[in-house]
Scaffold this motif. Structure first.
Motif: not given
Length: 259
Positions: A222-244
């Motif tokens: 967010i602080r680096a100004g990543a594009p809004a669509r990148f939020a999908w990739f972050i959501a995916f990463g969080l899901m990987v951890t939550l599933v484990w």
């Protein structure tokens, strides 16, 4: 930028001139005359915390809904299919750093099939354990979010290296135990017994600390100004951890109640 122990986030580092994580976002591009060549699209605007929350909620919601349907209507045997499909999609998304919502939601659905099936089996053997595992996962997630936001634990380079090493060691042990089981050998890290309980507790701790690194990566994006669509990739990463995390808590509770 530090690297997360979550395999999904390992390549997410800013490169100065190329934008964040290779997505090339640098705001509006200037023409030779000093004017913006074109306004950014909705997907190219800077990402906000609301984007992360909504995309994560959509991904998690897909897993929960599909998981419920899987537990209610599908045979337990689909767990293996869901796990394989989920693994393949996870590898594709990770290596391509895909922000395709359809691909990420497909991963969430595959994990829903997997989690719903194994939850159905374990909850049949140990009634009530599924609800306890869900509550436990929520509590751990909320606790680690508070820990991160309050700064009670700082995400330092040293901590990051320790968690990366611990995560790699945990997955190596899981793979080794799986391979050994094909030859009828049991390392004792799964199933019943004191060692299996200790291993589950350690894995839960590692997964919980992975959440800190995931939160930190989202904050930095967010602080680096990543594009809004990148939020999908972050959501995916969080899901990987939550599933484990959920699988480890479910396994631990089942062990404790069956002993």
């Amino acid at each position: 930028m530090r690297t997360s122990s979550n395999p999904v986030f390992r390549q997410l580092s800013g490169n100065g001139q190329g934008g964040y994580a290779g997505f090339g976002y640098q705001g509006q591009q200037q023409t030779g005359y000093g004017y913006p060549s074109a306004p950014p699209t909705a997907a190219d605007r800077p990402m906000t915390i609301d984007d992360v929350v909504t995309k994560t909620a959509a991904t998690l919601g897909t897993t929960v809904v599909v998981g419920g349907l899987s537990a209610a209507f599908l045979p337990p045997g689909v767990a293996l299919l869901g796990a394989i499909v989920g693994l393949v999609l996870a590898l594709i998304i990770s290596f391509r750093q895909s922000t395709n919502p359809a691909l990420i939601l497909a991963y969430a659905a595959a994990e829903g099939v997997f989690l719903g099936a194994i939850t159905k089996v374990i909850d049949y053997l140990v009634p009530g354990v599924a609800v306890q595992a869900v509550i436990g996962t929520v509590v751990v997630f909320a606790t680690m979010l508070v820990v991160y936001r309050t700064g009670a634990v700082k995400v330092t380079p040293r901590l990051t290296k320790w968690i990366i090493g611990a995560t790699m060691g945990a997955f190596a042990l899981i793979v080794l135990n799986l391979l050994m089981s094909f030859f009828g050998l049991n390392l004792g890290v799964r199933g019943n017994g004191p060692l299996a309980i200790i291993v589950s507790l350690v894995f839960i701790g590692i997964a919980a600390f992975n959440l800190l690194l995931d939160f930190d990566q989202a904050d930095r994006a967010i602080r680096a100004g990543a594009p809004a669509r990148f939020a999908w990739f972050i959501a995916f990463g969080l899901m990987v951890t939550l599933v484990w995390l959920y699988v480890e808590i479910l396994n631990l509770l089942a062990q404790l109640q069956r002993n």
